[in-house]
Design an enzyme around this catalytic site. Sequence first.
Site, PDB file in Angstrom:
ATOM      1  N   LYS A  47      31.815  37.884  11.598  1.00 11.17           N
ATOM      2  CA  LYS A  47      31.118  37.129  11.138  1.00 11.17           C
ATOM      3  C   LYS A  47      30.450  36.068  11.450  1.00 11.17           C
ATOM      4  O   LYS A  47      29.245  35.402  10.997  1.00 11.17           O
ATOM      5  CB  LYS A  47      32.484  35.656  12.021  1.00 11.17           C
ATOM      6  CG  LYS A  47      33.909  35.873  10.755  1.00 11.17           C
ATOM      7  CD  LYS A  47      35.510  35.580  11.796  1.00 11.17           C
ATOM      8  CE  LYS A  47      36.484  35.623  10.610  1.00 11.17           C
ATOM      9  NZ  LYS A  47      37.385  34.361  11.309  1.00 11.17           N
ATOM     10  N   ASP A  63      35.105  35.959  23.756  1.00  5.43           N
ATOM     11  CA  ASP A  63      35.857  35.787  23.718  1.00  5.43           C
ATOM     12  C   ASP A  63      36.313  34.291  24.776  1.00  5.43           C
ATOM     13  O   ASP A  63      36.452  35.155  25.842  1.00  5.43           O
ATOM     14  CB  ASP A  63      36.607  36.430  23.505  1.00  5.43           C
ATOM     15  CG  ASP A  63      37.927  36.210  23.109  1.00  5.43           C
ATOM     16  OD1 ASP A  63      38.474  34.972  23.822  1.00  5.43           O
ATOM     17  OD2 ASP A  63      39.129  37.419  22.808  1.00  5.43           O
ATOM     18  N   ASN A  80      30.406  24.336  23.365  1.00  4.43           N
ATOM     19  CA  ASN A  80      30.985  23.827  21.736  1.00  4.43           C
ATOM     20  C   ASN A  80      31.707  24.092  21.235  1.00  4.43           C
ATOM     21  O   ASN A  80      32.685  23.663  20.563  1.00  4.43           O
ATOM     22  CB  ASN A  80      29.276  23.736  20.546  1.00  4.43           C
ATOM     23  CG  ASN A  80      30.055  24.115  19.078  1.00  4.43           C
ATOM     24  OD1 ASN A  80      30.371  22.553  18.842  1.00  4.43           O
ATOM     25  ND2 ASN A  80      30.921  25.020  18.324  1.00  4.43           N
ATOM     26  N   SER A 120      34.163  17.034  23.845  1.00  4.03           N
ATOM     27  CA  SER A 120      35.237  16.779  24.099  1.00  4.03           C
ATOM     28  C   SER A 120      35.638  16.326  22.722  1.00  4.03           C
ATOM     29  O   SER A 120      35.061  17.032  21.157  1.00  4.03           O
ATOM     30  CB  SER A 120      35.242  15.537  24.990  1.00  4.03           C
ATOM     31  OG  SER A 120      36.343  14.963  24.982  1.00  4.03           O
ATOM     32  N   TYR A 164      46.308  19.928  24.081  1.00  4.72           N
ATOM     33  CA  TYR A 164      44.526  19.388  23.373  1.00  4.72           C
ATOM     34  C   TYR A 164      44.334  18.327  24.063  1.00  4.72           C
ATOM     35  O   TYR A 164      43.308  18.346  24.924  1.00  4.72           O
ATOM     36  CB  TYR A 164      45.214  19.651  21.499  1.00  4.72           C
ATOM     37  CG  TYR A 164      43.254  18.870  21.320  1.00  4.72           C
ATOM     38  CD1 TYR A 164      43.085  20.547  21.386  1.00  4.72           C
ATOM     39  CD2 TYR A 164      43.141  18.174  20.615  1.00  4.72           C
ATOM     40  CE1 TYR A 164      40.950  19.758  20.558  1.00  4.72           C
ATOM     41  CE2 TYR A 164      41.875  17.495  20.154  1.00  4.72           C
ATOM     42  CZ  TYR A 164      40.770  18.585  20.287  1.00  4.72           C
ATOM     43  OH  TYR A 164      39.410  18.268  19.322  1.00  4.72           O
ATOM     44  N   LYS A 218      40.692  18.281  26.299  1.00  2.00           N
ATOM     45  CA  LYS A 218      39.280  17.867  26.630  1.00  2.00           C
ATOM     46  C   LYS A 218      38.981  16.672  27.111  1.00  2.00           C
ATOM     47  O   LYS A 218      38.225  16.167  27.643  1.00  2.00           O
ATOM     48  CB  LYS A 218      39.523  16.979  25.170  1.00  2.00           C
ATOM     49  CG  LYS A 218      40.074  17.328  23.505  1.00  2.00           C
ATOM     50  CD  LYS A 218      38.945  17.856  23.122  1.00  2.00           C
ATOM     51  CE  LYS A 218      38.430  19.543  23.582  1.00  2.00           C
ATOM     52  NZ  LYS A 218      37.418  20.504  23.084  1.00  2.00           N
TER      53      LYS A 218
END
Length: 312
Positions: free
Chosen positions: A64, A86, A113, A169, A199, A203
């Site tokens: 990819k 990874d 990112n 974030s 999640y 963040k």
Amino acid sequence: MGVAHSIYTQSFPPKTKFKVEDIPDLTGKVVIVTGANTGVGKETAKALLAHNATVYVAARSKEKADQAIQDLKKQTGKEGIFLKLDLGDLKSIKAAAEEFLSKEKELHILFNNAGVMMPPLEQTTAQGYDLQFGTNVLGHFYLTQLLLPALLAAAKTSPDGTARVVNTSAAAVYFTSKVDFNTLKDTRVRRKKGVSNLYAQSKLGNILVANELTRRYGDQGIVASSVNPGNLRSDLQRHLPRAVQKIMYSFLHPLPMGALTQLYAGTTSQGAELGGKFLIPWARVGKVPKGADDPKLAGELWKWMEEQVANV
């Protein structure tokens, strides 16, 4: 009203004053973008290559990443460099850092990112951490720690005396104000918490780490900031039910917009003053969410993460 107002104004931000064309020439700058094979990371890499940076495309899949590198070369005429990474495996992170440091002495910008959003609850990292926290926070923390020598070296030689670290974030950070350390590995407490709360917690962790990095290394030229890239049409929503995706897409912004805020923090002269700041769409300084400005919590999280990576 405070939280609702923050989420609304970031979901529907004013027209951007910063554009990709405003990025200065980046000749001689070495950059790593995690997750640069897709989404916002790929858009970020595209802008960096177009402005002459040396860009390492850090991703799990060589296939990819190679395809992304080919796409970016067609679009910019410049070629990125694959870095196998990874973030869900601490050993892979160590190998990636060693590979990079064997090639480069300086790292001018690190875009932390990459990330995962609401994967199935049973998924964990290679070392058994919650997949979202382990990837989004612990993985990036370890990568940053291993690359600190190159970041510090770059700060010493950069004209503005800085090296930049930008943590991605999200607006989800407004739905929590603490880190529950009992949920960071696969426990019964974690499973009760649910993927959306996990999640949001990850963040929050992204901001806490950036702020603590600034406190610890700001006087040595490390400028660490965190950003909400905006509500975007990307494959980050791939784990959500299709009906939810369809509803969300109706008010999400085009993917290229998501790169603007982190590019502003990482590349501009104004970005040199953004250590410990939280940026919101598009390329604006926002108020740090509740809990994210807690130095005690940041210190505790930092210590916990140091312990997790001590014997990798």
